[in-house]
Write a protein that holds these residues in place. Sequence first.
Motif, PDB file in Angstrom:
ATOM      1  N   PHE A 161       0.914  -1.339  -0.078  1.00  0.00           N
ATOM      2  CA  PHE A 161      -0.020   0.138   0.091  1.00  0.00           C
ATOM      3  C   PHE A 161       0.914   1.199   0.065  1.00  0.00           C
ATOM      4  O   PHE A 161       1.948   1.260   0.820  1.00  0.00           O
ATOM      5  CB  PHE A 161      -0.845  -0.059   1.324  1.00  0.00           C
ATOM      6  CG  PHE A 161      -1.966  -1.153   1.295  1.00  0.00           C
ATOM      7  CD1 PHE A 161      -3.005  -0.969   0.604  1.00  0.00           C
ATOM      8  CD2 PHE A 161      -1.492  -2.253   1.987  1.00  0.00           C
ATOM      9  CE1 PHE A 161      -3.759  -2.451   0.780  1.00  0.00           C
ATOM     10  CE2 PHE A 161      -2.120  -3.498   2.102  1.00  0.00           C
ATOM     11  CZ  PHE A 161      -3.402  -3.296   1.334  1.00  0.00           C
ATOM     12  N   GLU A 162       0.376   2.099  -0.529  1.00  0.00           N
ATOM     13  CA  GLU A 162       1.201   3.494  -0.620  1.00  0.00           C
ATOM     14  C   GLU A 162       1.004   4.346   0.665  1.00  0.00           C
ATOM     15  O   GLU A 162       1.812   5.258   0.824  1.00  0.00           O
ATOM     16  CB  GLU A 162       0.731   4.456  -2.046  1.00  0.00           C
ATOM     17  CG  GLU A 162       0.895   3.669  -3.166  1.00  0.00           C
ATOM     18  CD  GLU A 162       0.697   4.689  -4.283  1.00  0.00           C
ATOM     19  OE1 GLU A 162       0.103   5.955  -4.074  1.00  0.00           O
ATOM     20  OE2 GLU A 162       0.947   4.057  -5.776  1.00  0.00           O
ATOM     21  N   SER A 163       0.047   4.256   1.289  1.00  0.00           N
ATOM     22  CA  SER A 163      -0.122   5.064   2.575  1.00  0.00           C
ATOM     23  C   SER A 163      -0.643   4.104   3.834  1.00  0.00           C
ATOM     24  O   SER A 163      -1.242   3.150   3.500  1.00  0.00           O
ATOM     25  CB  SER A 163      -0.952   6.248   2.174  1.00  0.00           C
ATOM     26  OG  SER A 163      -2.413   5.672   2.075  1.00  0.00           O
ATOM     27  N   TYR A 164      -0.508   4.862   4.860  1.00  0.00           N
ATOM     28  CA  TYR A 164      -1.332   4.271   6.196  1.00  0.00           C
ATOM     29  C   TYR A 164      -2.759   3.996   5.994  1.00  0.00           C
ATOM     30  O   TYR A 164      -3.337   2.766   6.228  1.00  0.00           O
ATOM     31  CB  TYR A 164      -0.825   4.999   7.360  1.00  0.00           C
ATOM     32  CG  TYR A 164      -1.696   4.498   8.504  1.00  0.00           C
ATOM     33  CD1 TYR A 164      -0.935   3.721   9.646  1.00  0.00           C
ATOM     34  CD2 TYR A 164      -2.965   4.960   8.804  1.00  0.00           C
ATOM     35  CE1 TYR A 164      -1.613   3.336  10.654  1.00  0.00           C
ATOM     36  CE2 TYR A 164      -3.486   4.529   9.801  1.00  0.00           C
ATOM     37  CZ  TYR A 164      -3.034   3.408  10.860  1.00  0.00           C
ATOM     38  OH  TYR A 164      -3.737   3.263  12.071  1.00  0.00           O
ATOM     39  N   ASP A 165      -3.537   4.944   5.538  1.00  0.00           N
ATOM     40  CA  ASP A 165      -4.802   5.068   5.160  1.00  0.00           C
ATOM     41  C   ASP A 165      -5.528   4.253   4.433  1.00  0.00           C
ATOM     42  O   ASP A 165      -6.459   3.481   4.295  1.00  0.00           O
ATOM     43  CB  ASP A 165      -5.262   6.488   4.832  1.00  0.00           C
ATOM     44  CG  ASP A 165      -5.097   7.200   6.180  1.00  0.00           C
ATOM     45  OD1 ASP A 165      -5.269   6.800   7.276  1.00  0.00           O
ATOM     46  OD2 ASP A 165      -5.345   8.647   6.169  1.00  0.00           O
ATOM     47  N   GLU A 166      -4.526   3.945   3.219  1.00  0.00           N
ATOM     48  CA  GLU A 166      -4.950   3.116   2.190  1.00  0.00           C
ATOM     49  C   GLU A 166      -4.936   1.494   2.885  1.00  0.00           C
ATOM     50  O   GLU A 166      -5.936   0.786   2.653  1.00  0.00           O
ATOM     51  CB  GLU A 166      -3.834   3.060   0.917  1.00  0.00           C
ATOM     52  CG  GLU A 166      -4.492   2.383  -0.437  1.00  0.00           C
ATOM     53  CD  GLU A 166      -3.408   2.456  -1.408  1.00  0.00           C
ATOM     54  OE1 GLU A 166      -2.988   1.404  -2.000  1.00  0.00           O
ATOM     55  OE2 GLU A 166      -3.096   3.773  -1.807  1.00  0.00           O
ATOM     56  N   MET A 167      -3.909   1.253   3.504  1.00  0.00           N
ATOM     57  CA  MET A 167      -3.766  -0.172   4.257  1.00  0.00           C
ATOM     58  C   MET A 167      -4.941  -0.377   5.153  1.00  0.00           C
ATOM     59  O   MET A 167      -5.576  -1.281   5.324  1.00  0.00           O
ATOM     60  CB  MET A 167      -2.471  -0.221   5.002  1.00  0.00           C
ATOM     61  CG  MET A 167      -2.337  -1.588   5.597  1.00  0.00           C
ATOM     62  SD  MET A 167      -0.635  -1.884   6.044  1.00  0.00           S
ATOM     63  CE  MET A 167      -0.039  -0.600   7.164  1.00  0.00           C
ATOM     64  N   ARG A 168      -5.179   0.768   6.181  1.00  0.00           N
ATOM     65  CA  ARG A 168      -6.354   0.652   7.022  1.00  0.00           C
ATOM     66  C   ARG A 168      -7.672   0.677   6.245  1.00  0.00           C
ATOM     67  O   ARG A 168      -8.529  -0.353   6.825  1.00  0.00           O
ATOM     68  CB  ARG A 168      -6.415   2.027   7.858  1.00  0.00           C
ATOM     69  CG  ARG A 168      -7.215   2.012   8.742  1.00  0.00           C
ATOM     70  CD  ARG A 168      -7.515   3.400   9.547  1.00  0.00           C
ATOM     71  NE  ARG A 168      -8.777   4.071   8.908  1.00  0.00           N
ATOM     72  CZ  ARG A 168      -9.309   5.051   9.613  1.00  0.00           C
ATOM     73  NH1 ARG A 168      -9.178   5.430  10.699  1.00  0.00           N
ATOM     74  NH2 ARG A 168      -9.909   6.016   8.791  1.00  0.00           N
ATOM     75  N   GLU A 169      -7.980   1.218   5.121  1.00  0.00           N
ATOM     76  CA  GLU A 169      -9.113   1.135   4.396  1.00  0.00           C
ATOM     77  C   GLU A 169      -9.395  -0.230   4.015  1.00  0.00           C
ATOM     78  O   GLU A 169     -10.531  -1.004   3.942  1.00  0.00           O
ATOM     79  CB  GLU A 169      -9.335   2.047   3.221  1.00  0.00           C
ATOM     80  CG  GLU A 169      -9.633   3.584   3.921  1.00  0.00           C
ATOM     81  CD  GLU A 169      -9.366   4.634   2.767  1.00  0.00           C
ATOM     82  OE1 GLU A 169      -9.074   4.350   1.710  1.00  0.00           O
ATOM     83  OE2 GLU A 169      -9.192   5.726   3.481  1.00  0.00           O
ATOM     84  N   TRP A 170      -8.359  -0.755   3.392  1.00  0.00           N
ATOM     85  CA  TRP A 170      -8.432  -2.217   2.942  1.00  0.00           C
ATOM     86  C   TRP A 170      -8.790  -3.109   3.980  1.00  0.00           C
ATOM     87  O   TRP A 170      -9.424  -4.085   3.681  1.00  0.00           O
ATOM     88  CB  TRP A 170      -6.736  -2.629   2.154  1.00  0.00           C
ATOM     89  CG  TRP A 170      -6.775  -3.786   1.689  1.00  0.00           C
ATOM     90  CD1 TRP A 170      -7.352  -4.136   0.491  1.00  0.00           C
ATOM     91  CD2 TRP A 170      -6.600  -5.235   2.370  1.00  0.00           C
ATOM     92  NE1 TRP A 170      -7.008  -5.647   0.205  1.00  0.00           N
ATOM     93  CE2 TRP A 170      -6.752  -6.350   1.306  1.00  0.00           C
ATOM     94  CE3 TRP A 170      -6.420  -5.625   3.606  1.00  0.00           C
ATOM     95  CZ2 TRP A 170      -6.645  -7.474   1.767  1.00  0.00           C
ATOM     96  CZ3 TRP A 170      -5.960  -7.241   3.931  1.00  0.00           C
ATOM     97  CH2 TRP A 170      -6.126  -8.092   3.044  1.00  0.00           C
ATOM     98  N   CYS A 171      -8.140  -2.936   5.120  1.00  0.00           N
ATOM     99  CA  CYS A 171      -8.483  -3.895   6.289  1.00  0.00           C
ATOM    100  C   CYS A 171     -10.069  -3.814   6.784  1.00  0.00           C
ATOM    101  O   CYS A 171     -10.638  -4.574   7.024  1.00  0.00           O
ATOM    102  CB  CYS A 171      -7.747  -3.584   7.414  1.00  0.00           C
ATOM    103  SG  CYS A 171      -5.807  -4.212   7.490  1.00  0.00           S
ATOM    104  N   GLU A 172     -10.461  -2.654   6.577  1.00  0.00           N
ATOM    105  CA  GLU A 172     -11.854  -2.326   7.180  1.00  0.00           C
ATOM    106  C   GLU A 172     -12.916  -2.684   6.114  1.00  0.00           C
ATOM    107  O   GLU A 172     -13.901  -3.220   6.418  1.00  0.00           O
ATOM    108  CB  GLU A 172     -11.955  -1.047   7.362  1.00  0.00           C
ATOM    109  CG  GLU A 172     -11.293  -0.275   8.505  1.00  0.00           C
ATOM    110  CD  GLU A 172     -11.208   1.247   8.950  1.00  0.00           C
ATOM    111  OE1 GLU A 172     -10.988   1.570  10.144  1.00  0.00           O
ATOM    112  OE2 GLU A 172     -11.884   2.003   7.782  1.00  0.00           O
ATOM    113  N   ARG A 173     -12.497  -2.695   4.911  1.00  0.00           N
ATOM    114  CA  ARG A 173     -13.202  -2.822   3.933  1.00  0.00           C
ATOM    115  C   ARG A 173     -13.845  -4.423   3.791  1.00  0.00           C
ATOM    116  O   ARG A 173     -15.077  -4.633   3.577  1.00  0.00           O
ATOM    117  CB  ARG A 173     -12.740  -2.572   2.468  1.00  0.00           C
ATOM    118  CG  ARG A 173     -13.766  -2.350   1.330  1.00  0.00           C
ATOM    119  CD  ARG A 173     -13.227  -1.813   0.219  1.00  0.00           C
ATOM    120  NE  ARG A 173     -12.058  -2.288  -0.381  1.00  0.00           N
ATOM    121  CZ  ARG A 173     -10.908  -1.709  -0.448  1.00  0.00           C
ATOM    122  NH1 ARG A 173     -10.638  -0.427   0.106  1.00  0.00           N
ATOM    123  NH2 ARG A 173      -9.959  -2.060  -1.001  1.00  0.00           N
ATOM    124  N   GLY A 174     -12.848  -5.245   3.740  1.00  0.00           N
ATOM    125  CA  GLY A 174     -13.247  -6.664   3.822  1.00  0.00           C
ATOM    126  C   GLY A 174     -14.141  -6.995   5.065  1.00  0.00           C
ATOM    127  O   GLY A 174     -15.012  -7.708   5.009  1.00  0.00           O
TER     128      GLY A 174
END
Length: 207
Positions: A161-174
């Motif tokens: 992931f390019e950023s912290y928020d992108e990684m967080r959003e991936w984890c939350e989305r699923g």
Amino acid sequence: MEFSNSYELLIELRKKNLLKNSPKYWWPNFGTFEVVVGAVLTQNTKWENVEKALDKWKAENGEWRVEDVATLDPIYLADIIKPAGFYNQKAKRLIALSRNILRDFGNFETFKEEVSREWLLGQKGVGFETADSILCYACGREVMVVDAYTKRLLKKAGYEFESYDEMREWCERGVEENWDKLSEIYENDLNLCFARFHGKIVEYMKR
């Protein structure tokens, strides 16, 4: 471990029974000001060192209270939190943060209900992971914390992931997309799910 989204990762981690001796929300003393202190202290150090600092205070002063920390001499607090490293810097930041909580919210209960991520990120020494740890574990918000362990685990599986928020959003989305399958397991409490999901990742990677 193979997974194509965070829901599948959570299910794989659940099979490993990683939190059987942990508190319900994984982080000790969930919902208290002590979590805020722990989130700041755990920067650049091991949790075992943080616990030594937290316990040293409790042995001398009882529970951690925002009103007490706001009035402390930085030298006294630095001495107490010495095991957590960077103690002079962390002492000053904790005192400033405590004063700002009282200035802007009046007390810790109001802070828990009203604080925003933006407010936290505006505080000196509070980055994304610290802010989200406070929101998730002190304030009971529906926020997933991601950290170096999460990054390492996902990178191993081919996710970058390019950023912290992108990684967080991936984890939350699923999790959010499959909440109908998870809600009963987690007492219809998304905060509980995110708290334990992060805990499972940390415990799995530590082992």
